[in-house]
Design a protein around this motif. Structure first.
Motif, PDB file in Angstrom:
ATOM      1  N   ILE A 257     -18.271  33.903  32.346  1.00 47.36           N
ATOM      2  CA  ILE A 257     -18.701  32.741  31.551  1.00 47.36           C
ATOM      3  C   ILE A 257     -20.220  32.548  31.678  1.00 47.36           C
ATOM      4  CG2 ILE A 257     -18.361  30.262  31.159  1.00 47.36           C
ATOM      5  CD1 ILE A 257     -15.935  32.089  30.496  1.00 47.36           C
ATOM      6  N   VAL A 418     -24.846  26.809  29.910  1.00 41.85           N
ATOM      7  CA  VAL A 418     -23.584  27.108  29.197  1.00 41.85           C
ATOM      8  C   VAL A 418     -23.071  25.903  28.397  1.00 41.85           C
ATOM      9  CG1 VAL A 418     -21.107  27.624  29.491  1.00 41.85           C
ATOM     10  CG2 VAL A 418     -22.813  29.062  30.601  1.00 41.85           C
ATOM     11  N   ALA A 422     -23.996  26.973  24.742  1.00 40.68           N
ATOM     12  CA  ALA A 422     -22.869  27.746  24.208  1.00 40.68           C
ATOM     13  C   ALA A 422     -21.824  26.846  23.554  1.00 40.68           C
ATOM     14  CB  ALA A 422     -22.239  28.581  25.321  1.00 40.68           C
ATOM     15  N   ILE A 423     -21.597  25.670  24.126  1.00 37.15           N
ATOM     16  CA  ILE A 423     -20.651  24.752  23.481  1.00 37.15           C
ATOM     17  C   ILE A 423     -21.388  23.893  22.461  1.00 37.15           C
ATOM     18  CG2 ILE A 423     -18.965  22.897  23.841  1.00 37.15           C
ATOM     19  CD1 ILE A 423     -18.509  24.003  26.648  1.00 37.15           C
ATOM     20  N   TRP A 427     -20.139  22.860  18.691  1.00 39.18           N
ATOM     21  CA  TRP A 427     -19.288  21.669  18.660  1.00 39.18           C
ATOM     22  C   TRP A 427     -20.115  20.458  18.249  1.00 39.18           C
ATOM     23  CZ3 TRP A 427     -18.246  18.124  23.299  1.00 39.18           C
ATOM     24  CH2 TRP A 427     -17.333  17.125  22.955  1.00 39.18           C
ATOM     25  N   GLY A 468     -19.974  28.942  40.671  1.00 40.15           N
ATOM     26  CA  GLY A 468     -18.791  28.609  39.886  1.00 40.15           C
ATOM     27  C   GLY A 468     -18.499  27.121  39.954  1.00 40.15           C
ATOM     28  N   LEU A 469     -18.602  26.577  41.153  1.00 41.20           N
ATOM     29  CA  LEU A 469     -18.350  25.148  41.349  1.00 41.20           C
ATOM     30  C   LEU A 469     -19.346  24.324  40.522  1.00 41.20           C
ATOM     31  CD1 LEU A 469     -16.537  23.288  43.063  1.00 41.20           C
ATOM     32  CD2 LEU A 469     -18.303  23.316  44.825  1.00 41.20           C
ATOM     33  N   VAL A 472     -18.480  24.498  36.798  1.00 41.86           N
ATOM     34  CA  VAL A 472     -17.341  23.633  36.449  1.00 41.86           C
ATOM     35  C   VAL A 472     -17.775  22.173  36.403  1.00 41.86           C
ATOM     36  CG1 VAL A 472     -15.180  22.707  37.339  1.00 41.86           C
ATOM     37  CG2 VAL A 472     -15.518  25.141  37.270  1.00 41.86           C
ATOM     38  N   LEU A 475     -19.750  21.497  33.265  1.00 42.82           N
ATOM     39  CA  LEU A 475     -18.864  21.480  32.086  1.00 42.82           C
ATOM     40  C   LEU A 475     -18.112  20.150  32.003  1.00 42.82           C
ATOM     41  CD1 LEU A 475     -17.413  25.116  32.235  1.00 42.82           C
ATOM     42  CD2 LEU A 475     -18.539  24.133  30.248  1.00 42.82           C
ATOM     43  N   LEU A 476     -17.575  19.708  33.149  1.00 45.46           N
ATOM     44  CA  LEU A 476     -16.818  18.447  33.151  1.00 45.46           C
ATOM     45  C   LEU A 476     -17.712  17.273  32.764  1.00 45.46           C
ATOM     46  CD1 LEU A 476     -14.668  18.966  36.401  1.00 45.46           C
ATOM     47  CD2 LEU A 476     -13.848  18.995  34.042  1.00 45.46           C
ATOM     48  N   PHE A 479     -18.420  17.239  28.972  1.00 43.04           N
ATOM     49  CA  PHE A 479     -17.323  16.710  28.143  1.00 43.04           C
ATOM     50  C   PHE A 479     -17.173  15.196  28.315  1.00 43.04           C
ATOM     51  CE2 PHE A 479     -15.618  21.179  28.398  1.00 43.04           C
ATOM     52  CZ  PHE A 479     -15.833  21.448  27.067  1.00 43.04           C
TER      53      PHE A 479
END
Lengths: 502, 151
Positions: A257, A418, A422-423, A427, A468-469, A472, A475-476, A479
């Protein structure tokens, strides 16, 4: 688990043989010729930062491949496979899908943004998408932090390679390597960068393919290698190697990702002459990338098998895997090609970072502050020199600092870019507040968590990759904040909305 | 509609990966299902990003869903089988194309199959479903309009 294991900070074995020296000099000569040609054609800031948006799809794909892979693919990576077994392969395993995923998600939209707005940087796209100078500036700052770390790490790695080949000593190796990179990056900008990248990418792919052939041959084919390893260390060839399943999958997540937001790669989409030529980009890029990572896997398992059979002495350091294999089991001419390939991998990556970093300093940060730099070409060149000098200085002064800075790179790009890019480019519901909050979350969490782990303030559980953490978390946050501020979602310029809908 | 599906997949994937990481902070029992959550999360995220990127308002994904679904299945089944199958690697293990079966599943399945299918899927659907000359013409018209309206 941090990405510190991907850093090259220890000396390499001496390989100063005439053939290797000749290969290295021939390589440098070709780079110099390309740079001289490109510098005469670099007349504007657009030439300097996006190669005058005039490159073809083959050039784009091979240059992107060369920029994606650093010296880690040739030295650190095989050493990591030798140490961790198949678990280490999860770093390169996503290469089978990341290029197509990135092309679908970003390539068309970034290229069309260049068409409609003449954008030249990745933060430019964020600024245009959210009509926000703050988002553009924050993205630029996050990128700059990662770029300095990445460049310092690679300046040190290049110094180690030059020292191993020419016996210059590490400090001189760092400054010689940096001077070469500055010479062609400052003179020819991205135009020199992409065409040297193409040459460097071809050298890397050829070296990898040939070494893979010799690696398989040295162990009696893949089946012979597997048999030797299974007899002594079966866990090595388990699907996760010596890493926990969660740890290996975490590598896949971060490098899969995270590939969506590596600015030194996606920035190149602006440069494609004809957007319709994107059609074959994933095929060319995926093939080039997969050929070039063969060495990563092949040398790692071949050396493990040779050590298991007793044909090779156990390695004192995992990073010796490639040099020891080349010196003992490959023709000396191939060793020369591979060392040129290592230098090529490092230089192509650093050159892209220099260019992207210079664009942040001379373009994105002034835009964020509501100003414009006059003569971006001149300032771009000066900033390139300055960034390279800072990176070389950091690399020379402190190996510890380099290791600390180097671990931020990939993860910082992923966690900060990202979600917003990317989103956000796909969107319409993404909001300015969501983008700023996610970039800030990625920046703060990556720096804080990596610092805590590096200075042993807190040990994260096995299998938890800090990058990675952080990804995430960002990303959260993206949103949740976009949802909470959804009233802002319609605040998109009509031409940008057209690009998003195309 | 397709974009909404892509976004839903990304949100579901993010939640699954978050759950996997959260589980790692708890006792070993949770670690047993954490890799499964991560596997599903990776599958959702990769498929979700591809769908979100390929989606265009008022149009269906067309045949693009085939390579995307294929990749999702390869990821979840390939990584899932590597988790589920017993670890029997040893000197007498039967090799599959030179590798123990679980390693072959990961390397040839996850590491190779998407590379053969996805780029081809992208190229074959490009003109009808991703970008054509008319799209570029619309973008250029928008640029001219914008340039004309700037002071």
């Amino acid at each position: 688990m941090t990405l510190a294991l991907a850093l090259q900070t220890a000396a390499l074995p001496r390989v100063a043989q005439p053939t290797v020296l000749f290969s290295a000099l021939a390589y440098m000569l070709v780079v110099a010729v390309i740079a001289a040609w490109a510098s005469r054609r670099t007349r504007t800031a657009r030439d300097f930062f996006v190669a005058g948006d005039g490159i073809g799809v083959w050039t784009l794909a091979i240059a992107a491949m060369a920029a994606t892979l650093s010296g880690f693919t040739f030295i650190g990576g095989p050493g990591l496979v030798y140490s961790l077994g198949l678990g280490a392969v999860f770093i390169v395993l996503p290469a089978s899908l990341t290029n197509t995923m990135t092309t679908w998600t970003l390539a068309k939209r970034l290229r069309l943004l260049a068409e409609v707005r003449g954008l030249i940087t990745v933060p430019d796209a964020i600024g245009a998408r959210y009509r926000s100078r703050s988002a553009q500036g924050l993205a630029g700052i996050a990128m700059l932090v990662a770029i300095v770390g990445y460049m310092a790490t690679n300046a040190l790695a290049l110094g180690l390679v030059i020292d191993a080949v020419f016996g210059t000593g590490l400090p001189a190796g760092i400054w010689i390597g940096s001077a070469i990179m500055v010479a062609y990056s400052a003179a020819g900008g991205m135009l020199a960068g992409v065409y040297t990248d193409v040459f460097q990418g071809i050298v890397m792919a050829a070296a990898s393919l040939l070494v893979f052939y010799y690696a398989l041959g040295s162990g009696g084919g893949l089946a012979g290698i597997s048999r030797s390893i299974l007899a002594s260390d079966p866990t090595f060839l388990g699907p996760w190697g010596k890493v926990s399943p969660l740890g290996a999958l975490s590598f896949f997540f971060v490098f899969g990702i995270g590939a969506l937001a590596q600015p030194h790669v996606i920035h190149k989409f602006y440069m494609l002459r004809d957007p319709l030529r994107l059609k074959w980009y994933p095929a060319i890029m995926t093939l080039a990338l997969m050929v070039t990572v063969l060495l990563y896997f092949g040398v790692g398992i071949a050396v493990k098998a040779l050590v298991a059979e007793g044909t090779m002495a156990p390695l004192a350091r995992a990073d010796d895997a490639t040099p020891q294999f080349l010196l003992g089991f490959a023709p000396v001419a191939l060793a020369g090609l591979v060392f040129a390939g290592v230098a090529a991998a490092i230089m192509s990556t650093v050159n892209s970072f220099m260019n992207v970093g210079a664009a942040v300093v001379t373009h994105d940060l002034p835009v964020a502050l509501g100003r414009r730099v006059h003569n971006e070409l001149l300032w771009g060149r000066l900033t390139t020199v300055l960034l390279a000098a800072v990176a070389a200085l950091v690399a020379q002064v402190s190996g510890t600092l380099v290791a600390f800075l180097g671990i931020f790179g990939w993860g910082l790009f992923a966690s900060t870019l990202v979600p917003a890019l990317a989103i956000g480019l796909n969107w319409p519901g993404a909001t300015r507040a969501g983008a700023i909050a996610s970039i800030a979350t990625g920046l703060v969490s990556t720096l804080a968590f990596e610092s805590m782990a590096y200075f042993r303030v807190y040990a994260f559980p096995a299998g938890v990759t800090i990058s990675g953490l952080s990804l995430v978390l960002s990303l959260l946050v993206f949103f949740v904040v976009s949802r909470a501020t959804r009233g802002q979602a319609s605040d998109v310029d009509p031409d940008i909305r057209l690009v998003m809908d195309t | 509609m397709a974009a909404r599906r892509g976004l839903t997949l990304i949100i579901a994937g993010t939640a699954a990966v978050a759950l996997a990481y959260a589980a790692a902070f708890f006792p070993a029992a949770a670690l047993r299902w954490a890799p499964w959550a991560m596997t599903v999360g990776i599958g959702f995220l990769c498929a979700g990003f591809m769908v979100l990127g390929a989606a265009r308002p008022g149009r269906s994904l067309g045949p693009i869903w085939i390579p995307v679904a294929f990749t999702f299945v390869v990821l979840v089944v390939g990584l899932g089988l590597a988790l589920a199958l017993p670890g029997t690697e040893g000197p007498t293990t039967r090799l599959l194309a030179g590798l123990p079966p679980r390693a072959a599943l990961v390397l040839y399945g996850v590491g190779l199959l998407p590379a053969l299918v996805l780029p081809l899927g992208y190229a074959l659907t490009f003109k009808r479903f991703t970008l054509d000359a008319a799209d570029i013409e619309r973008i250029r018209s928008a640029r001219e309009q914008r340039d004309g309206s700037l002071p």
